[in-house]
Design an enzyme around this catalytic site. Structure first.
Site, PDB file in Angstrom:
ATOM      1  N   ALA A  11      -4.062   6.052 -14.284  1.00 40.44           N
ATOM      2  CA  ALA A  11      -3.910   4.795 -13.549  1.00 40.44           C
ATOM      3  C   ALA A  11      -5.296   4.450 -13.002  1.00 40.44           C
ATOM      4  O   ALA A  11      -6.266   5.133 -13.307  1.00 40.44           O
ATOM      5  CB  ALA A  11      -2.874   4.965 -12.444  1.00 40.44           C
ATOM      6  N   LYS A  75       0.477  10.382  -8.733  1.00 37.90           N
ATOM      7  CA  LYS A  75       1.022  10.102  -7.413  1.00 37.90           C
ATOM      8  C   LYS A  75       1.352  11.413  -6.695  1.00 37.90           C
ATOM      9  O   LYS A  75       1.924  12.332  -7.296  1.00 37.90           O
ATOM     10  CB  LYS A  75       2.307   9.280  -7.582  1.00 37.90           C
ATOM     11  CG  LYS A  75       2.524   8.238  -6.529  1.00 37.90           C
ATOM     12  CD  LYS A  75       3.585   7.251  -7.015  1.00 37.90           C
ATOM     13  CE  LYS A  75       4.766   7.187  -6.131  1.00 37.90           C
ATOM     14  NZ  LYS A  75       4.850   6.820  -4.844  1.00 37.90           N
ATOM     15  N   ASN A 102      -3.534  12.076  -2.981  1.00 44.16           N
ATOM     16  CA  ASN A 102      -3.436  12.181  -1.523  1.00 44.16           C
ATOM     17  C   ASN A 102      -2.312  13.127  -1.130  1.00 44.16           C
ATOM     18  O   ASN A 102      -1.364  12.738  -0.448  1.00 44.16           O
ATOM     19  CB  ASN A 102      -3.179  10.809  -0.903  1.00 44.16           C
ATOM     20  CG  ASN A 102      -4.455  10.220  -0.313  1.00 44.16           C
ATOM     21  OD1 ASN A 102      -5.362  10.947   0.109  1.00 44.16           O
ATOM     22  ND2 ASN A 102      -4.514   8.906  -0.275  1.00 44.16           N
ATOM     23  N   SER A 128     -12.046   9.584  -1.270  1.00 47.61           N
ATOM     24  CA  SER A 128     -11.934   8.347  -0.510  1.00 47.61           C
ATOM     25  C   SER A 128     -12.872   7.291  -1.065  1.00 47.61           C
ATOM     26  O   SER A 128     -13.936   7.595  -1.574  1.00 47.61           O
ATOM     27  CB  SER A 128     -12.259   8.580   0.961  1.00 47.61           C
ATOM     28  OG  SER A 128     -12.197   7.348   1.651  1.00 47.61           O
ATOM     29  N   LYS A 182      -9.259  14.943   4.470  1.00 50.01           N
ATOM     30  CA  LYS A 182      -9.014  13.592   3.952  1.00 50.01           C
ATOM     31  C   LYS A 182      -7.931  12.899   4.782  1.00 50.01           C
ATOM     32  O   LYS A 182      -8.025  11.712   5.089  1.00 50.01           O
ATOM     33  CB  LYS A 182      -8.592  13.660   2.481  1.00 50.01           C
ATOM     34  CG  LYS A 182      -8.128  12.328   1.877  1.00 50.01           C
ATOM     35  CD  LYS A 182      -9.207  11.260   1.984  1.00 50.01           C
ATOM     36  CE  LYS A 182      -8.961  10.005   1.187  1.00 50.01           C
ATOM     37  NZ  LYS A 182      -7.649   9.444   1.091  1.00 50.01           N
ATOM     38  N   HIS A 185      -9.461  11.872   8.007  1.00 47.05           N
ATOM     39  CA  HIS A 185     -10.303  10.711   7.677  1.00 47.05           C
ATOM     40  C   HIS A 185      -9.448   9.434   7.696  1.00 47.05           C
ATOM     41  O   HIS A 185      -9.822   8.420   8.280  1.00 47.05           O
ATOM     42  CB  HIS A 185     -10.943  10.904   6.302  1.00 47.05           C
ATOM     43  CG  HIS A 185     -11.485   9.647   5.685  1.00 47.05           C
ATOM     44  ND1 HIS A 185     -10.666   8.693   5.111  1.00 47.05           N
ATOM     45  CD2 HIS A 185     -12.744   9.165   5.572  1.00 47.05           C
ATOM     46  CE1 HIS A 185     -11.406   7.689   4.669  1.00 47.05           C
ATOM     47  NE2 HIS A 185     -12.677   7.954   4.938  1.00 47.05           N
ATOM     48  N   ASN A 186      -8.291   9.496   7.068  1.00 40.54           N
ATOM     49  CA  ASN A 186      -7.433   8.314   7.016  1.00 40.54           C
ATOM     50  C   ASN A 186      -6.881   7.963   8.396  1.00 40.54           C
ATOM     51  O   ASN A 186      -6.741   6.779   8.727  1.00 40.54           O
ATOM     52  CB  ASN A 186      -6.291   8.531   6.029  1.00 40.54           C
ATOM     53  CG  ASN A 186      -6.742   8.433   4.586  1.00 40.54           C
ATOM     54  OD1 ASN A 186      -7.909   8.674   4.285  1.00 40.54           O
ATOM     55  ND2 ASN A 186      -5.843   8.096   3.693  1.00 40.54           N
ATOM     56  N   GLU A 189      -9.483   6.214  10.113  1.00 40.40           N
ATOM     57  CA  GLU A 189      -9.559   4.879   9.507  1.00 40.40           C
ATOM     58  C   GLU A 189      -8.516   3.935  10.135  1.00 40.40           C
ATOM     59  O   GLU A 189      -8.831   2.783  10.459  1.00 40.40           O
ATOM     60  CB  GLU A 189      -9.325   5.030   8.006  1.00 40.40           C
ATOM     61  CG  GLU A 189      -9.288   3.752   7.212  1.00 40.40           C
ATOM     62  CD  GLU A 189      -8.909   4.036   5.747  1.00 40.40           C
ATOM     63  OE1 GLU A 189      -9.488   4.972   5.157  1.00 40.40           O
ATOM     64  OE2 GLU A 189      -8.018   3.354   5.219  1.00 40.40           O
ATOM     65  N   ARG A 444       8.819  20.568  37.002  1.00 43.68           N
ATOM     66  CA  ARG A 444       9.382  21.532  36.049  1.00 43.68           C
ATOM     67  C   ARG A 444       9.880  22.785  36.762  1.00 43.68           C
ATOM     68  O   ARG A 444      10.905  23.365  36.407  1.00 43.68           O
ATOM     69  CB  ARG A 444       8.335  21.893  34.992  1.00 43.68           C
ATOM     70  CG  ARG A 444       7.953  20.727  34.077  1.00 43.68           C
ATOM     71  CD  ARG A 444       6.872  21.118  33.073  1.00 43.68           C
ATOM     72  NE  ARG A 444       7.372  22.047  32.066  1.00 43.68           N
ATOM     73  CZ  ARG A 444       7.009  23.315  31.956  1.00 43.68           C
ATOM     74  NH1 ARG A 444       6.118  23.819  32.805  1.00 43.68           N
ATOM     75  NH2 ARG A 444       7.523  24.076  31.024  1.00 43.68           N
TER      76      ARG A 444
HETATM   77  P1  2AM Z   1       2.205   7.032 -16.760  1.00 43.47           P
HETATM   78  O1  2AM Z   1       1.128   6.078 -17.151  1.00 43.47           O
HETATM   79  O2  2AM Z   1       2.778   7.749 -17.932  1.00 43.47           O
HETATM   80  O3  2AM Z   1       3.256   6.394 -15.899  1.00 43.47           O
HETATM   81  C1  2AM Z   1       0.061   6.985 -11.614  1.00 43.47           C
HETATM   82  O4  2AM Z   1       1.420   6.785 -11.523  1.00 43.47           O
HETATM   83  C2  2AM Z   1      -0.287   7.889 -12.766  1.00 43.47           C
HETATM   84  O5  2AM Z   1       0.465   9.119 -12.656  1.00 43.47           O
HETATM   85  C3  2AM Z   1       0.030   7.327 -14.118  1.00 43.47           C
HETATM   86  O6  2AM Z   1      -1.021   7.682 -14.962  1.00 43.47           O
HETATM   87  C4  2AM Z   1       1.311   8.010 -14.502  1.00 43.47           C
HETATM   88  O7  2AM Z   1       1.518   8.166 -15.878  1.00 43.47           O
HETATM   89  C5  2AM Z   1       1.126   9.355 -13.896  1.00 43.47           C
HETATM   90  N1  2AM Z   1       2.379  10.054 -13.608  1.00 43.47           N
HETATM   91  C6  2AM Z   1       3.290   9.739 -12.675  1.00 43.47           C
HETATM   92  N2  2AM Z   1       4.321  10.603 -12.683  1.00 43.47           N
HETATM   93  C7  2AM Z   1       4.043  11.512 -13.651  1.00 43.47           C
HETATM   94  C8  2AM Z   1       4.712  12.665 -14.135  1.00 43.47           C
HETATM   95  N3  2AM Z   1       5.867  13.082 -13.595  1.00 43.47           N
HETATM   96  N4  2AM Z   1       4.129  13.337 -15.147  1.00 43.47           N
HETATM   97  C9  2AM Z   1       2.961  12.930 -15.674  1.00 43.47           C
HETATM   98  N5  2AM Z   1       2.283  11.847 -15.251  1.00 43.47           N
HETATM   99  C10 2AM Z   1       2.809  11.144 -14.247  1.00 43.47           C
END
Ligand code: 2AM
Length: 474
Positions: A11, A75, A102, A128, A182, A185-186, A189, A444
């Site tokens: 992604a 993710k 994250n 980041s 991280k 950091h957020n 932020e 207390r």
């Molecule tokens: P995808 O293109 O096949 O959906 C962000 O979602 C990234 O994580 C994408 O590249 C997505 O692949 C990948 N992704 C999300 N869930 C996944 C999983 N269970 N196994 C492999 N890739 C995953």
């Protein structure tokens, strides 16, 4: 030929990180669950460097030089576990899995311990800077073993942002240290953004300025000690006009802030660690309040002061700049306290000054200010709080009157400033000779016989509140 490193999960973040590696001359293997993304990457950007596309996990792993360096950019959550379980069986002892998502640091600790038993280095890494950062140079916060950093460090430092020739990447500490830092950091932020938002609200509703005028104020502030990416983009957003309506952009955006969770995690961890991070917590709560449309609708008719509106208060912008700077010092002091507490709790041995150093570029909170924090830790690596650093103490002293006046003006005009107020309360609490906590202890002891300590003698004491009120040693 083999790839020096591989990225799976293509992604936007993963794709840009892979391109960044390739652009720096590192042959990079690329893989994605859905192969079309892999194909698209090579078709669109193949001329930027050496990409080795792989359709299957097996081919992907086989295309990596050993020990293998495999970066997962999916993710955070179950997807990360699924991808680890897909690849780990294909790896050999000494190989490295970098999780650039994250993840919560507790998940990273669990995964690291599990993979360590299988001989694989798991390197939870905070990255980041968003999509742009991933492509042009992010701030990189890798955890995991020191051994893995020896292998990964040069690559990560190469593709990170640089400030004055220093890379914005360093080994943070073992297991979950990178993702913990991280996370904080957020949280910082969130606080920084909230303080800027309060400044805007005051400039608008207490000083009576229009968004375009406020943009000019922020642009001016960005030439001084507040110079930072967040102040810079604030000016851009405030100067923007909505094309459809011709109104200031900020007036056509629904005023309900969203969040993805790292700010909340920062506060949850702080509660677990017993670290007061009121400034960061108020920033998280401010987003939460904004999102409760039902509560806000129900309460809209409650009485308040007449807002100043067009009234112009001279000198207010300067006072707000001081309040913002002072509150910002507090928010960062709280965040760094949390880093030091986490480091002590988990034995990470984090170099706080090094964290300020790698946040100077690439990340969302990048700012001139971080050089000051770096200098503060250089002067005293074990300082219990940044507030007492000579520079910060002087700035806080100089801001005093303005800081308090701004909060008074806000209260008078009914402008909510939870960030400014929490920061000042923290400051006043820390410097107080005596806190009303003594009364709390008395209460207390009264209702729960929880005992108290005395200022003049060692030991735990209890007063017989229901009897003759004599004191006994507990
Ligand atoms: P995808 O293109 O096949 O959906 C962000 O979602 C990234 O994580 C994408 O590249 C997505 O692949 C990948 N992704 C999300 N869930 C996944 C999983 N269970 N196994 C492999 N890739 C995953």
């Amino acid at each position: 030929d083999k790839a020096r490193i591989g990225v799976t999960g293509l992604a936007t973040m993963g794709r840009n990180l892979a391109r960044n590696l390739a652009r720096h001359g590192h042959p990079v293997a690329v893989h994605n669950r859905t192969p079309s993304r892999t194909k698209a990457l090579v078709e669109e950007f193949g001329d930027e460097g050496t990409f080795l596309p792989a359709e299957s996990a097996e081919r992907f792993v086989a295309s990596l030089e050993r020990p293998r360096r495999l970066v997962i950019m999916v993710k955070a959550g179950p997807a990360t576990d699924a991808v680890i379980e897909e690849f780990a069986p294909l790896l050999e002892p000494g190989d490295m899995i970098v999780d650039g998502g994250n993840a919560h640091f507790a998940d990273t600790r669990r995964r690291e311990a599990d993979l360590r038993e299988r001989g694989i280095h798991f390197v939870g890494t905070g990255i980041s800077g968003g999509e742009e950062g991933a492509l042009h140079g992010p701030s990189i916060m890798p955890g995991g073993s020191a051994e893995s950093y020896e292998s990964l460090g040069p690559l990560l430092e190469d593709i990170s942002a640089h400030v004055d020739g220093t890379p914005c990447a360093t080994h943070v500490g073992p297991d979950g240290a990178g993702h913990f830092v991280k996370m904080v950091h957020n949280g910082i932020e969130y606080a920084d953004m909230q303080l800027i938002a309060e400044s805007y609200d005051l400039l608008r509703h207490a000083a009576g300025l229009a968004p375009a005028e406020i943009a000019a104020v922020f642009r001016e502030w960005n030439t001084g000690r507040l110079e930072s990416y967040l102040i810079e983009i604030t000016a851009e957003v405030l100067a923007h006009t909505d094309a459809a309506t011709g109104r200031p952009f900020v007036d056509v955006v629904l005023d309900q802030a969203e969040q993805k969770g790292t700010g909340r995690w920062t506060v949850q961890s702080a509660l677990d660690l017993g670290v007061p991070v009121g400034g960061i917590a108020e920033a998280v709560f401010a987003r939460s309040v904004s999102g409760h449309a039902d509560l806000r609708e129900a309460a809209r008719g409650l009485p308040g002061p007449a807002r100043a509106g067009a009234e112009t208060l001279p000198g207010v912008p300067d006072a707000i700049e001081k309040a913002l700077y002072a509150s910002k010092i507090v928010a960062y002091a709280q965040g760094f306290h949390e880093i030091q507490a986490g480091s002590a709790e988990y034995g990470w041995n984090i170099d706080a000054g090094a964290m300020a150093t790698i946040w100077r570029g690439g990340c969302i909170i990048r700012a001139r200010f971080l050089d000051r924090i770096r200098a503060a830790y250089e002067a005293d690596p074990h300082t219990p709080t940044l507030l007492t650093d000579a520079h910060f103490a002087e700035a806080l002293g100089d801001a005093q009157e303005a800081w308090r006046n701004v909060i008074a003006i806000a209260a008078k005009h009914g402008v909510p400033v939870p960030g400014f107020s929490a920061a000042l309360a923290y400051y006043d609490s820390l410097r107080a000779e005596r806190l009303p906590a003594a009364l709390t202890q008395g209460q207390r002891d009264f209702f729960g016989a929880h005992t108290y300590r005395r200022v003049d003698r060692e030991g735990a004491f209890h007063t017989l509140w229901g009897g003759d009120r004599s004191e006994i040693t507990s």
